[in-house]
Design a protein around this motif. Structure first.
Motif, PDB file in Angstrom:
ATOM      1  N   ALA A 107       0.439  -9.674  11.470  1.00 50.43           N
ATOM      2  CA  ALA A 107       0.990  -9.323  10.368  1.00 50.43           C
ATOM      3  C   ALA A 107       2.605  -9.040  10.845  1.00 50.43           C
ATOM      4  CB  ALA A 107       0.446  -7.935   9.934  1.00 50.43           C
ATOM      5  N   LYS A 108       2.820  -8.399  12.081  1.00 53.98           N
ATOM      6  CA  LYS A 108       4.106  -8.078  12.388  1.00 53.98           C
ATOM      7  C   LYS A 108       4.892  -9.503  12.805  1.00 53.98           C
ATOM      8  CE  LYS A 108       3.826  -3.618  14.070  1.00 53.98           C
ATOM      9  NZ  LYS A 108       5.166  -3.337  13.357  1.00 53.98           N
ATOM     10  N   GLN A 109       4.134 -10.428  13.313  1.00 52.45           N
ATOM     11  CA  GLN A 109       4.967 -11.879  13.809  1.00 52.45           C
ATOM     12  C   GLN A 109       5.068 -12.468  12.345  1.00 52.45           C
ATOM     13  OE1 GLN A 109       5.186 -13.126  16.834  1.00 52.45           O
ATOM     14  NE2 GLN A 109       6.328 -14.881  15.999  1.00 52.45           N
ATOM     15  N   PHE A 110       4.162 -12.434  11.555  1.00 52.91           N
ATOM     16  CA  PHE A 110       4.628 -13.266  10.392  1.00 52.91           C
ATOM     17  C   PHE A 110       5.057 -12.683   9.120  1.00 52.91           C
ATOM     18  CE2 PHE A 110       1.284 -15.600  13.019  1.00 52.91           C
ATOM     19  CZ  PHE A 110       2.162 -16.753  13.052  1.00 52.91           C
ATOM     20  N   LYS A 111       5.314 -11.359   9.337  1.00 55.47           N
ATOM     21  CA  LYS A 111       5.875 -10.597   8.360  1.00 55.47           C
ATOM     22  C   LYS A 111       5.040 -10.701   7.017  1.00 55.47           C
ATOM     23  CE  LYS A 111      10.441 -10.880  10.434  1.00 55.47           C
ATOM     24  NZ  LYS A 111       9.958 -11.225  11.515  1.00 55.47           N
ATOM     25  N   CYS A 112       3.919 -10.196   7.162  1.00 56.98           N
ATOM     26  CA  CYS A 112       2.904 -10.598   5.962  1.00 56.98           C
ATOM     27  C   CYS A 112       1.968  -9.195   5.905  1.00 56.98           C
ATOM     28  CB  CYS A 112       2.275 -11.841   5.940  1.00 56.98           C
ATOM     29  SG  CYS A 112       1.508 -12.233   7.338  1.00 56.98           S
ATOM     30  N   LYS A 113       1.035  -9.235   4.892  1.00 53.90           N
ATOM     31  CA  LYS A 113       0.000  -8.225   4.573  1.00 53.90           C
ATOM     32  C   LYS A 113      -1.426  -8.596   5.252  1.00 53.90           C
ATOM     33  CE  LYS A 113       2.174  -6.145   0.720  1.00 53.90           C
ATOM     34  NZ  LYS A 113       2.408  -4.615   1.010  1.00 53.90           N
ATOM     35  N   ILE A 114      -2.018  -7.747   5.758  1.00 54.04           N
ATOM     36  CA  ILE A 114      -3.414  -8.119   6.309  1.00 54.04           C
ATOM     37  C   ILE A 114      -4.277  -7.666   4.927  1.00 54.04           C
ATOM     38  CG2 ILE A 114      -5.293  -7.119   7.656  1.00 54.04           C
ATOM     39  CD1 ILE A 114      -2.956  -6.007   9.659  1.00 54.04           C
ATOM     40  N   TRP A 115      -5.100  -8.581   4.556  1.00 51.22           N
ATOM     41  CA  TRP A 115      -6.116  -8.476   3.510  1.00 51.22           C
ATOM     42  C   TRP A 115      -7.597  -8.022   4.195  1.00 51.22           C
ATOM     43  CZ3 TRP A 115      -8.545 -13.071   0.511  1.00 51.22           C
ATOM     44  CH2 TRP A 115      -9.552 -12.642  -0.364  1.00 51.22           C
ATOM     45  N   SER A 116      -7.867  -6.715   3.926  1.00 51.53           N
ATOM     46  CA  SER A 116      -8.985  -6.035   4.597  1.00 51.53           C
ATOM     47  C   SER A 116      -9.526  -5.184   3.536  1.00 51.53           C
ATOM     48  CB  SER A 116      -8.720  -5.536   5.863  1.00 51.53           C
ATOM     49  OG  SER A 116      -9.835  -4.681   6.425  1.00 51.53           O
ATOM     50  N   GLY A 117     -11.008  -5.038   3.857  1.00 53.22           N
ATOM     51  CA  GLY A 117     -11.871  -4.269   3.088  1.00 53.22           C
ATOM     52  C   GLY A 117     -11.998  -2.995   4.089  1.00 53.22           C
ATOM     53  N   ASP A 118     -11.505  -2.879   5.206  1.00 45.64           N
ATOM     54  CA  ASP A 118     -12.020  -2.071   6.364  1.00 45.64           C
ATOM     55  C   ASP A 118     -11.136  -0.486   6.174  1.00 45.64           C
ATOM     56  OD1 ASP A 118     -12.073  -0.440   8.612  1.00 45.64           O
ATOM     57  OD2 ASP A 118     -12.262  -2.062   9.784  1.00 45.64           O
ATOM     58  N   LYS A 119     -12.284   0.173   5.372  1.00 45.35           N
ATOM     59  CA  LYS A 119     -11.217   1.655   5.061  1.00 45.35           C
ATOM     60  C   LYS A 119     -10.855   2.502   6.159  1.00 45.35           C
ATOM     61  CE  LYS A 119     -13.581   2.055   0.570  1.00 45.35           C
ATOM     62  NZ  LYS A 119     -14.604   1.243  -0.004  1.00 45.35           N
ATOM     63  N   LYS A 120     -11.601   2.289   7.130  1.00 41.69           N
ATOM     64  CA  LYS A 120     -11.096   3.213   8.283  1.00 41.69           C
ATOM     65  C   LYS A 120      -9.914   2.531   8.732  1.00 41.69           C
ATOM     66  CE  LYS A 120     -12.347   3.972  13.072  1.00 41.69           C
ATOM     67  NZ  LYS A 120     -13.280   3.853  14.313  1.00 41.69           N
ATOM     68  N   ILE A 134      -3.422  -4.977   1.918  1.00 45.78           N
ATOM     69  CA  ILE A 134      -3.672  -5.084   0.753  1.00 45.78           C
ATOM     70  C   ILE A 134      -5.174  -5.265   0.722  1.00 45.78           C
ATOM     71  CG2 ILE A 134      -3.567  -7.678   0.807  1.00 45.78           C
ATOM     72  CD1 ILE A 134      -2.191  -7.418  -1.756  1.00 45.78           C
ATOM     73  N   ASN A 135      -5.498  -4.622  -0.236  1.00 47.08           N
ATOM     74  CA  ASN A 135      -7.318  -4.418  -0.758  1.00 47.08           C
ATOM     75  C   ASN A 135      -7.397  -5.841  -1.710  1.00 47.08           C
ATOM     76  OD1 ASN A 135      -6.725  -3.648  -3.250  1.00 47.08           O
ATOM     77  ND2 ASN A 135      -6.939  -1.499  -2.408  1.00 47.08           N
ATOM     78  N   THR A 136      -8.799  -5.801  -1.961  1.00 46.51           N
ATOM     79  CA  THR A 136      -8.899  -7.005  -2.737  1.00 46.51           C
ATOM     80  C   THR A 136      -8.699  -6.903  -4.287  1.00 46.51           C
ATOM     81  OG1 THR A 136     -10.992  -7.475  -1.426  1.00 46.51           O
ATOM     82  CG2 THR A 136     -11.160  -8.222  -3.705  1.00 46.51           C
ATOM     83  N   GLU A 137      -8.595  -5.717  -4.774  1.00 44.71           N
ATOM     84  CA  GLU A 137      -8.373  -5.368  -6.081  1.00 44.71           C
ATOM     85  C   GLU A 137      -6.885  -5.628  -6.417  1.00 44.71           C
ATOM     86  OE1 GLU A 137     -10.418  -4.748  -8.762  1.00 44.71           O
ATOM     87  OE2 GLU A 137     -12.057  -5.136  -7.336  1.00 44.71           O
ATOM     88  N   ASP A 138      -6.008  -5.153  -5.534  1.00 45.80           N
ATOM     89  CA  ASP A 138      -4.733  -5.392  -5.659  1.00 45.80           C
ATOM     90  C   ASP A 138      -4.223  -6.780  -5.256  1.00 45.80           C
ATOM     91  OD1 ASP A 138      -4.304  -2.663  -5.933  1.00 45.80           O
ATOM     92  OD2 ASP A 138      -3.702  -2.173  -3.870  1.00 45.80           O
ATOM     93  N   LEU A 139      -4.949  -7.642  -4.481  1.00 46.12           N
ATOM     94  CA  LEU A 139      -4.545  -9.089  -4.226  1.00 46.12           C
ATOM     95  C   LEU A 139      -5.148  -9.491  -5.697  1.00 46.12           C
ATOM     96  CD1 LEU A 139      -3.456 -10.931  -2.477  1.00 46.12           C
ATOM     97  CD2 LEU A 139      -5.890 -11.431  -1.330  1.00 46.12           C
TER      98      LEU A 139
END
Length: 148
Positions: A107-120, A134-139
């Motif tokens: 994410a830092k290298q490519f200046k983008c968001k991580i799509w994850s469902g990992d709440k922790k 970004i989470n699934t609903e927002d995406l």
């Protein structure tokens, strides 16, 4: 828009390719450029037996779901990430979950968001000021807006 896809998203897509996650991965190639660390490709194949036991799908069905889910993901070598990003990522995740270091470094290298469902992971990174998540609903909502 580039989006880093983490393992839990890919596994969820394979287990239910007709669900929202599967739909996003299979049908959003025009709206998003999905990328993932190359190790994920091998991790998926390494987990086929576990995916079979969870889903009761055959090896062939898992392989087909894997193909459909991953065909729009560009897998990129971890060697393409600058060492400084690995160091920053380590500082962010070492006390959350070190296994997520690749996603943060990417994410830092490519200046983008991580799509994850990992709440922790979400809560831990946000508490440290890292908001490229970004989470699934927002995406899903973002894709709908881009499609109009």
């Amino acid at each position: 828009m580039k989006i880093i896809v983490d393992a839990n998203i890919v596994f969820s897509g394979i287990l239910n390719s007709n669900g929202k996650i599967g739909d996003l991965l299979i049908n959003s190639g025009k709206q998003f450029n999905f990328i993932a660390p190359e190790f994920l490709r091998y991790e998926i194949r390494d987990k086929y037996q576990r995916l079979q036991s969870i889903s009761n799908l055959s090896t062939e069905q898992i392989a087909e779901a894997d193909y459909q889910i991953c065909k729009n993901i560009t897998f990129i070598s971890e060697q393409q990430v600058n060492q400084s990003h690995w160091t920053e990522a380590y500082e962010l995740v070492h006390n959350i979950d070190i296994k997520d270091i690749q996603y943060v470094a990417f994410a830092k290298q490519f200046k983008c968001k991580i799509w994850s469902g990992d709440k922790k992971l979400f809560k831990g990174l946000q508490a440290k000021g890292f908001t490229n998540l970004i989470n699934t609903e927002d995406l899903f909502e973002l894709r709908n807006k881009k499609s109009k």
